[in-house]
Design an enzyme around this catalytic site. Structure first.
Site, PDB file in Angstrom:
ATOM      1  N   CYS A   1       0.677  -1.111  -0.151  1.00  0.00           N
ATOM      2  CA  CYS A   1      -0.144   0.071  -0.034  1.00  0.00           C
ATOM      3  C   CYS A   1       0.861   1.171  -0.129  1.00  0.00           C
ATOM      4  O   CYS A   1       0.300   2.431  -0.088  1.00  0.00           O
ATOM      5  CB  CYS A   1      -1.068  -0.035   1.233  1.00  0.00           C
ATOM      6  SG  CYS A   1      -2.115  -1.328   1.307  1.00  0.00           S
TER       7      CYS A   1
ATOM      8  N   HIS B   1      -3.407   6.963   3.189  1.00  0.00           N
ATOM      9  CA  HIS B   1      -3.994   5.847   2.380  1.00  0.00           C
ATOM     10  C   HIS B   1      -5.210   5.136   3.108  1.00  0.00           C
ATOM     11  O   HIS B   1      -5.337   5.301   4.005  1.00  0.00           O
ATOM     12  CB  HIS B   1      -2.842   4.551   2.931  1.00  0.00           C
ATOM     13  CG  HIS B   1      -3.296   3.057   2.441  1.00  0.00           C
ATOM     14  ND1 HIS B   1      -3.984   2.727   1.345  1.00  0.00           N
ATOM     15  CD2 HIS B   1      -3.316   2.143   3.340  1.00  0.00           C
ATOM     16  CE1 HIS B   1      -4.226   1.461   1.536  1.00  0.00           C
ATOM     17  NE2 HIS B   1      -3.866   0.883   2.590  1.00  0.00           N
TER      18      HIS B   1
ATOM     19  N   ASN C   1     -10.566  -0.123  -0.047  1.00  0.00           N
ATOM     20  CA  ASN C   1      -9.126  -0.029   0.301  1.00  0.00           C
ATOM     21  C   ASN C   1      -8.581  -0.742  -1.133  1.00  0.00           C
ATOM     22  O   ASN C   1      -8.568  -1.965  -1.538  1.00  0.00           O
ATOM     23  CB  ASN C   1      -8.590  -0.937   1.206  1.00  0.00           C
ATOM     24  CG  ASN C   1      -7.177  -0.860   1.532  1.00  0.00           C
ATOM     25  OD1 ASN C   1      -6.370  -0.581   0.433  1.00  0.00           O
ATOM     26  ND2 ASN C   1      -6.600  -1.247   2.593  1.00  0.00           N
TER      27      ASN C   1
END
Length: 330
Positions: free
Chosen positions: A129, A256, A286
């Site tokens: 990520c 994020h 996500n």
């Protein structure tokens, strides 16, 4: 509100020949919307549980035959068109991803081919990520040094391929999408990308794993939550200090989009008003490497970005990897 001052950053002194900036940002997501009702039925939870635990109301998943390459190319093409730069003028294509369509080749050369970036170098960036932020740091350095004039940085992931639909901890969260930014020299000192501090700690590697044998993401949610809140908070303070700024000088915090509870916890720890922390996980879930550019594109579409605004970007992902940096929106 003060502006970032590069000369105050010791790591930049005597190294950068010219500042780099984000020239454009764009996103691409699949048309297929997956609701909480669908996820809840498969995972044995309620729709309310998903919203309470993750903040996600819906997410996008690819349809049969749709590839990560397609999403990355669509986002990249939109970023080039927005910047008014021809694909043939791109020097380097970076695709941050945890799962290209095949083991080989990597995604980047295929995306470069689809775009018509026929003289560009191309490589994938693997940092989970934190991948897009890592790619942004690499791109900025290439432009600052004069080695490249235009670098296309794309974050793209298709995580629906790697989830167990019966696992409520991952099926409710993970989604598919791509976001892209074109990086080039800053014009008249506007839109400068400041120092991006990247970190890692392999001790936390077991918290988020996906092995070759089953190709399924397994996540220890509690451990990941604690580490993410701590590292995102620490790196935010570090990035702001290295830019010669204070938290109050940041107009927008772009984290994020891991989990809405993580965003809230970081905001509370740093004393940030909710309106200064973008939250688009409710609509997109996500998307790993794609969340930062998607969040930036979403913020621009919603009128949350203003010229000259200081924007903090920060990410945390498997590995553990994490980092943060301050950019000035141009």
């Amino acid at each position: 509100m003060r502006s970032p001052v590069l000369e105050r950053t010791p790591a930049s002194a005597g190294r950068a020949t010219r500042p780099a900036a984000i020239a454009s940002v764009a996103m691409a997501v699949p048309d297929n919307v997956v609701t909480n009702a669908t996820v809840a039925d498969n995972a044995g939870v309620t729709e309310q549980w998903i919203v309470h635990r993750t903040g996600v109301h819906e997410r996008r998943h690819v349809s049969d035959g749709e590839r990560l390459q397609d999403l990355a190319t669509a986002a990249g093409r939109a970023a080039l068109e927005q910047a008014g730069v021809a694909a043939s003028d791109v020097d380097l294509v970076l695709v941050a991803t945890v799962g290209a369509d095949e083991l080989l080749p990597n995604a980047a050369p295929l995306v470069a081919l689809d775009l018509g970036a026929n003289r560009a170098g191309a490589m994938d960036v693997g940092a989970a990520c934190t991948g897009y932020l890592s790619g942004l740091a690499l791109a900025a350095a290439q432009v600052e040094s004069g080695r490249c004039e235009h670098v296309l940085v794309i974050g793209a992931d298709v995580l629906s391929r790697f989830i167990d639909k019966a696992d409520r901890g991952t099926a409710a969260l993970f989604a598919d999408g791509a976001g892209a930014t074109l990086i080039g020299p800053a014009r008249d000192g506007e839109g400068v990308i400041g120092h991006i501090a990247l970190h890692s700690d392999g001790v936390g590697a077991g918290a988020i794993r996906a092995a070759f044998d089953d190709r399924i993401i397994h996540m220890q949610g509690h451990d990941t939550f604690k580490a993410a809140v701590q590292r995102l908070s620490e790196s935010s303070v570090e990035a702001v200090e290295r830019a010669g700024l204070e938290l109050d000088d940041i107009g927008l915090f772009v984290y994020h989009q891991a989990n809405a509870r993580i965003l809230a916890a970081v905001g509370e720890r740093l004393g940030l008003e909710r309106g200064r922390v973008i939250d688009c996980i409710d609509r997109y879930g996500n998307t790993s490497s794609a969340t930062l550019p998607i969040a930036l594109a979403d913020a621009r579409e919603r009128g949350m970005l203003e010229p000259g605004m200081n924007v903090l970007l920060a990410a945390f992902g498997a590995g553990f990897t994490w980092g943060a940096g301050v950019i000035q929106w141009g």
